[in-house]
Design an enzyme around this catalytic site. Structure first.
Site, PDB file in Angstrom:
ATOM      1  N   TYR A  66       0.831  -1.214   0.000  1.00 25.01           N
ATOM      2  CA  TYR A  66       0.000   0.000   0.000  1.00 25.01           C
ATOM      3  C   TYR A  66       0.861   1.257   0.000  1.00 25.01           C
ATOM      4  CZ  TYR A  66      -4.274  -2.557   0.036  1.00 25.01           C
ATOM      5  OH  TYR A  66      -5.305  -3.363  -0.369  1.00 25.01           O
ATOM      6  N   ASP A 103      -8.646   5.398  -4.849  1.00 20.17           N
ATOM      7  CA  ASP A 103      -7.646   6.461  -5.017  1.00 20.17           C
ATOM      8  C   ASP A 103      -8.136   7.849  -4.618  1.00 20.17           C
ATOM      9  OD1 ASP A 103      -8.096   6.105  -8.633  1.00 20.17           O
ATOM     10  OD2 ASP A 103      -9.263   7.310  -7.221  1.00 20.17           O
ATOM     11  N   HIS A 118     -15.229   0.149  -1.967  1.00 20.70           N
ATOM     12  CA  HIS A 118     -14.079  -0.659  -1.548  1.00 20.70           C
ATOM     13  C   HIS A 118     -13.168   0.100  -0.602  1.00 20.70           C
ATOM     14  CE1 HIS A 118     -14.555  -3.289  -5.412  1.00 20.70           C
ATOM     15  NE2 HIS A 118     -15.432  -3.587  -4.475  1.00 20.70           N
ATOM     16  N   CYS A 146      -2.100   2.629  16.113  1.00 21.56           N
ATOM     17  CA  CYS A 146      -3.209   3.555  16.366  1.00 21.56           C
ATOM     18  C   CYS A 146      -2.798   4.603  17.408  1.00 21.56           C
ATOM     19  CB  CYS A 146      -4.400   2.726  16.886  1.00 21.56           C
ATOM     20  SG  CYS A 146      -5.800   3.695  17.452  1.00 21.56           S
ATOM     21  N   THR A 187     -14.690  -0.573 -15.788  1.00 28.41           N
ATOM     22  CA  THR A 187     -14.570  -1.706 -14.874  1.00 28.41           C
ATOM     23  C   THR A 187     -14.690  -3.008 -15.646  1.00 28.41           C
ATOM     24  OG1 THR A 187     -15.452  -2.802 -12.895  1.00 28.41           O
ATOM     25  CG2 THR A 187     -17.051  -1.627 -14.264  1.00 28.41           C
ATOM     26  N   ASN A 212     -15.945   1.643 -21.932  1.00 27.46           N
ATOM     27  CA  ASN A 212     -14.781   0.804 -21.636  1.00 27.46           C
ATOM     28  C   ASN A 212     -13.941   0.690 -22.908  1.00 27.46           C
ATOM     29  OD1 ASN A 212     -13.048  -1.494 -20.962  1.00 27.46           O
ATOM     30  ND2 ASN A 212     -14.415  -1.728 -19.206  1.00 27.46           N
ATOM     31  N   GLU A 214     -12.755  -1.987 -23.941  1.00 31.64           N
ATOM     32  CA  GLU A 214     -13.041  -3.270 -24.624  1.00 31.64           C
ATOM     33  C   GLU A 214     -14.310  -3.881 -24.056  1.00 31.64           C
ATOM     34  OE1 GLU A 214      -9.356  -5.089 -23.522  1.00 31.64           O
ATOM     35  OE2 GLU A 214     -10.101  -5.713 -21.565  1.00 31.64           O
ATOM     36  N   ALA A 230     -12.270   6.583 -21.342  1.00 26.38           N
ATOM     37  CA  ALA A 230     -13.263   7.337 -20.558  1.00 26.38           C
ATOM     38  C   ALA A 230     -12.972   8.835 -20.604  1.00 26.38           C
ATOM     39  CB  ALA A 230     -13.232   6.843 -19.113  1.00 26.38           C
TER      40      ALA A 230
HETATM   41  C1  BV8 Z   1     -17.841  -9.808  -0.653  1.00 27.32           C
HETATM   42  C2  BV8 Z   1      -9.190  -3.964  -2.611  1.00 27.32           C
HETATM   43  C3  BV8 Z   1     -19.297 -10.984   0.766  1.00 27.32           C
HETATM   44  C4  BV8 Z   1      -7.773  -4.064  -2.828  1.00 27.32           C
HETATM   45  C5  BV8 Z   1     -10.718  -4.996  -4.078  1.00 27.32           C
HETATM   46  C6  BV8 Z   1     -16.542 -16.656  -6.482  1.00 27.32           C
HETATM   47  C7  BV8 Z   1     -17.416 -16.191  -7.457  1.00 27.32           C
HETATM   48  C8  BV8 Z   1     -17.936 -14.911  -7.409  1.00 27.32           C
HETATM   49  C9  BV8 Z   1     -17.592 -14.048  -6.380  1.00 27.32           C
HETATM   50  C10 BV8 Z   1     -16.724 -14.517  -5.427  1.00 27.32           C
HETATM   51  C11 BV8 Z   1     -16.195 -15.792  -5.469  1.00 27.32           C
HETATM   52  N1  BV8 Z   1     -15.386 -15.937  -4.382  1.00 27.32           N
HETATM   53  C12 BV8 Z   1     -15.385 -14.786  -3.668  1.00 27.32           C
HETATM   54  C13 BV8 Z   1     -16.186 -13.922  -4.284  1.00 27.32           C
HETATM   55  C14 BV8 Z   1     -16.495 -12.592  -3.881  1.00 27.32           C
HETATM   56  C15 BV8 Z   1     -15.327 -11.673  -4.232  1.00 27.32           C
HETATM   57  C16 BV8 Z   1     -15.175 -11.568  -5.727  1.00 27.32           C
HETATM   58  O1  BV8 Z   1     -15.934 -10.894  -6.374  1.00 27.32           O
HETATM   59  N2  BV8 Z   1     -14.172 -12.262  -6.281  1.00 27.32           N
HETATM   60  C17 BV8 Z   1     -14.011 -12.236  -7.735  1.00 27.32           C
HETATM   61  C18 BV8 Z   1     -12.638 -11.717  -8.095  1.00 27.32           C
HETATM   62  C19 BV8 Z   1     -14.263 -13.643  -8.259  1.00 27.32           C
HETATM   63  N3  BV8 Z   1     -15.743 -10.397  -3.692  1.00 27.32           N
HETATM   64  C20 BV8 Z   1     -15.443 -10.104  -2.416  1.00 27.32           C
HETATM   65  O2  BV8 Z   1     -14.775 -10.813  -1.691  1.00 27.32           O
HETATM   66  C21 BV8 Z   1     -16.061  -8.821  -1.921  1.00 27.32           C
HETATM   67  N4  BV8 Z   1     -16.723  -9.078  -0.667  1.00 27.32           N
HETATM   68  O3  BV8 Z   1     -18.322 -10.314  -1.651  1.00 27.32           O
HETATM   69  O4  BV8 Z   1     -18.376  -9.948   0.604  1.00 27.32           O
HETATM   70  C22 BV8 Z   1     -18.476 -12.227   0.924  1.00 27.32           C
HETATM   71  C23 BV8 Z   1     -17.826 -12.422   2.125  1.00 27.32           C
HETATM   72  C24 BV8 Z   1     -17.085 -13.596   2.280  1.00 27.32           C
HETATM   73  C25 BV8 Z   1     -16.965 -14.540   1.238  1.00 27.32           C
HETATM   74  C26 BV8 Z   1     -17.609 -14.294   0.009  1.00 27.32           C
HETATM   75  C27 BV8 Z   1     -18.371 -13.136  -0.149  1.00 27.32           C
HETATM   76  C28 BV8 Z   1     -14.983  -7.779  -1.691  1.00 27.32           C
HETATM   77  C29 BV8 Z   1     -14.558  -7.252  -3.034  1.00 27.32           C
HETATM   78  C30 BV8 Z   1     -13.569  -6.111  -2.824  1.00 27.32           C
HETATM   79  C31 BV8 Z   1     -12.207  -6.626  -3.131  1.00 27.32           C
HETATM   80  N5  BV8 Z   1     -11.273  -5.522  -3.036  1.00 27.32           N
HETATM   81  N6  BV8 Z   1      -9.775  -4.136  -3.922  1.00 27.32           N
HETATM   82  C32 BV8 Z   1      -7.283  -2.719  -3.238  1.00 27.32           C
HETATM   83  O5  BV8 Z   1      -7.844  -2.105  -4.174  1.00 27.32           O
HETATM   84  O6  BV8 Z   1      -6.313  -2.305  -2.609  1.00 27.32           O
HETATM   85  S1  BV8 Z   1     -11.234  -5.403  -5.625  1.00 27.32           S
HETATM   86  C33 BV8 Z   1     -10.281  -4.727  -6.841  1.00 27.32           C
HETATM   87  O7  BV8 Z   1     -10.982  -5.036  -8.063  1.00 27.32           O
HETATM   88  C34 BV8 Z   1     -10.190  -3.213  -6.832  1.00 27.32           C
HETATM   89  O8  BV8 Z   1     -10.724  -2.625  -5.671  1.00 27.32           O
HETATM   90  C35 BV8 Z   1     -11.027  -2.782  -8.008  1.00 27.32           C
HETATM   91  O9  BV8 Z   1     -11.781  -1.699  -7.646  1.00 27.32           O
HETATM   92  C36 BV8 Z   1     -11.871  -3.969  -8.253  1.00 27.32           C
HETATM   93  C37 BV8 Z   1     -12.510  -4.081  -9.594  1.00 27.32           C
HETATM   94  O10 BV8 Z   1     -11.508  -3.960 -10.584  1.00 27.32           O
HETATM   95  P1  BV8 Z   1     -11.781  -2.871 -11.741  1.00 27.32           P
HETATM   96  O11 BV8 Z   1     -12.003  -1.557 -11.099  1.00 27.32           O
HETATM   97  O12 BV8 Z   1     -12.837  -3.383 -12.646  1.00 27.32           O
HETATM   98  O13 BV8 Z   1     -10.377  -2.826 -12.456  1.00 27.32           O
HETATM   99  P2  BV8 Z   1      -9.805  -3.849 -13.540  1.00 27.32           P
HETATM  100  O14 BV8 Z   1      -8.340  -3.613 -13.643  1.00 27.32           O
HETATM  101  O15 BV8 Z   1     -10.310  -5.230 -13.254  1.00 27.32           O
HETATM  102  O16 BV8 Z   1     -10.507  -3.403 -14.913  1.00 27.32           O
HETATM  103  C38 BV8 Z   1     -10.213  -2.125 -15.465  1.00 27.32           C
HETATM  104  C39 BV8 Z   1     -11.169  -1.922 -16.616  1.00 27.32           C
HETATM  105  O17 BV8 Z   1     -10.980  -0.616 -17.141  1.00 27.32           O
HETATM  106  C40 BV8 Z   1     -10.941  -2.882 -17.776  1.00 27.32           C
HETATM  107  O18 BV8 Z   1     -12.202  -3.367 -18.223  1.00 27.32           O
HETATM  108  C41 BV8 Z   1     -10.290  -2.008 -18.857  1.00 27.32           C
HETATM  109  O19 BV8 Z   1     -10.674  -2.417 -20.173  1.00 27.32           O
HETATM  110  C42 BV8 Z   1     -10.879  -0.671 -18.550  1.00 27.32           C
HETATM  111  N7  BV8 Z   1     -10.045   0.479 -18.944  1.00 27.32           N
HETATM  112  C43 BV8 Z   1      -8.695   0.605 -18.850  1.00 27.32           C
HETATM  113  N8  BV8 Z   1      -8.332   1.845 -19.253  1.00 27.32           N
HETATM  114  C44 BV8 Z   1      -9.472   2.504 -19.589  1.00 27.32           C
HETATM  115  C45 BV8 Z   1     -10.564   1.640 -19.402  1.00 27.32           C
HETATM  116  N9  BV8 Z   1     -11.834   1.999 -19.660  1.00 27.32           N
HETATM  117  C46 BV8 Z   1     -12.027   3.252 -20.123  1.00 27.32           C
HETATM  118  N10 BV8 Z   1     -11.042   4.138 -20.327  1.00 27.32           N
HETATM  119  C47 BV8 Z   1      -9.755   3.802 -20.075  1.00 27.32           C
HETATM  120  N11 BV8 Z   1      -8.778   4.700 -20.309  1.00 27.32           N
HETATM  121 ZN    ZN Z   2      -7.126   1.929  18.173  1.00 27.32          ZN
END
Ligand code: BV8
Ligand code: ZN
Length: 240
Positions: A66, A103, A118, A146, A187, A212, A214, A230
């Site tokens: 981080y 961010d 998030h 803390c 996203t 997006n 793509e 974007a």
């Molecule tokens: C929860 C913190 C209940 C870190 C993040 C199995 C199946 C389905 C779901 C799950 C599963 N097992 C577990 C899960 C749930 C899990 C999940 O979804 N997993 C996925 C990966 C399978 N979710 C969780 O755990 C969430 N909690 O569900 O609670 C629970 C509790 C217990 C057990 C189960 C469920 C918590 C999710 C939060 C995770 N934390 N980040 C940090 O950031 O420091 S997620 C991480 O991905 C980031 O935070 C980010 O925000 C997020 C999403 O990514 P994107 O923002 O979409 O970014 P990415 O790079 O992927 O894509 C960028 C896009 O931009 C692309 O499409 C690209 O084409 C486009 N792009 C690029 N440039 C441009 C553009 N578009 C336009 N213009 C441009 N110039």
């Molecule tokens: Zn404390």
């Protein structure tokens, strides 16, 4: 009528616009995405860093990751995509912005009260007394403690396997449940529950637009998919 015109027309007439952003909207500000080329998950395994288990196992390693991201954000400015959303909030009634980004750039661009589902990289939370404070130190001394109780601080960020704050989640779902237009920007649509918001809006009869570089899993269910940067597309959607 072009897709851009269709979207412009819908936005100008919208009474309740819901916007969901992901890392793609910050890419043109120089912030790496997670899953694209050069993305953060290319060099690191999400499971090794963005999970409570990883933090429990090695808080110093997670804090070093981080600190690297915080250092990379110093001096980073919002881009025209962020600014366009700030203008939309000024000009359109019933605007709600939900972001997956940690961010803080939407607030810097002028959006008031973005729903940060998030969390925020510039906030820390105590692992014992749960106090949440802003902390802009770059780097943060690792591992940080803390000021109130001396316990270990963690980033105020939602990790994989952690539930999202229920109030924050409620605001995010309400925004997409009752919107008449939904804009899904930069996203990959793989992370739940954020990824379910586009479909929620569609099922409730909203006009759904994706911006997006793509196609994504959502592309098949949106009304219009605008492919491009974007920072170039969003300013073109602003009402005259
Ligand atoms: C929860 C913190 C209940 C870190 C993040 C199995 C199946 C389905 C779901 C799950 C599963 N097992 C577990 C899960 C749930 C899990 C999940 O979804 N997993 C996925 C990966 C399978 N979710 C969780 O755990 C969430 N909690 O569900 O609670 C629970 C509790 C217990 C057990 C189960 C469920 C918590 C999710 C939060 C995770 N934390 N980040 C940090 O950031 O420091 S997620 C991480 O991905 C980031 O935070 C980010 O925000 C997020 C999403 O990514 P994107 O923002 O979409 O970014 P990415 O790079 O992927 O894509 C960028 C896009 O931009 C692309 O499409 C690209 O084409 C486009 N792009 C690029 N440039 C441009 C553009 N578009 C336009 N213009 C441009 N110039
Ligand atoms: Zn404390």
């Amino acid at each position: 009528m072009s897709d851009l015109d269709r979207v412009r027309q819908r936005l100008a007439a919208s009474q309740r616009l819901a916007v969901l952003t992901g890392a793609g909207i910050s890419a043109e500000s120089g912030v790496p995405t997670f899953r694209g080329p050069g993305g953060l998950w290319c060099n690191h395994r999400a499971e090794d860093l963005a999970t409570p288990e990883a933090f429990h196992r090695d808080p110093k390693l997670v804090w070093e990751w981080y600190n690297m991201r915080r250092t990379a954000l110093v001096g980073v400015q919002p881009n025209p995509g962020h600014h366009a959303l700030a203008v939309m909030q000024e000009k359109l009634p019933g605007f709600n912005l939900v972001t997956q980004n940690v961010d803080g750039l939407h607030a810097v661009a002028g959006n008031s009260d973005p729903v940060e589902i998030h969390g925020n990289i510039w906030k820390v939370r105590c692992t014992a007394c749960h106090a949440i404070t802003g902390d802009h130190r770059v780097p943060i001394p690792t591992p940080p403690s803390c000021a109130a109780c001396g316990a270990l601080l963690r980033p105020h960020i939602v990790w994989f396997g952690e539930s999202l704050d229920s109030d924050v989640l409620e605001r995010a779902f309400a925004a997409f449940e009752y919107c008449d237009v939904a804009l899904i920007v930069g996203t990959s649509g793989v992370v739940q529950p954020a990824a379910s918001l586009a479909d929620l809006a569609r099922r409730r009869g909203a006009f759904v637009v994706e911006v997006n570089l793509e196609p994504t899993p959502a592309t098949g269910v949106v009304d219009v998919a605008l492919h491009g940067r974007a920072g170039e597309i969003l300013p073109q959607l602003l009402p005259g």
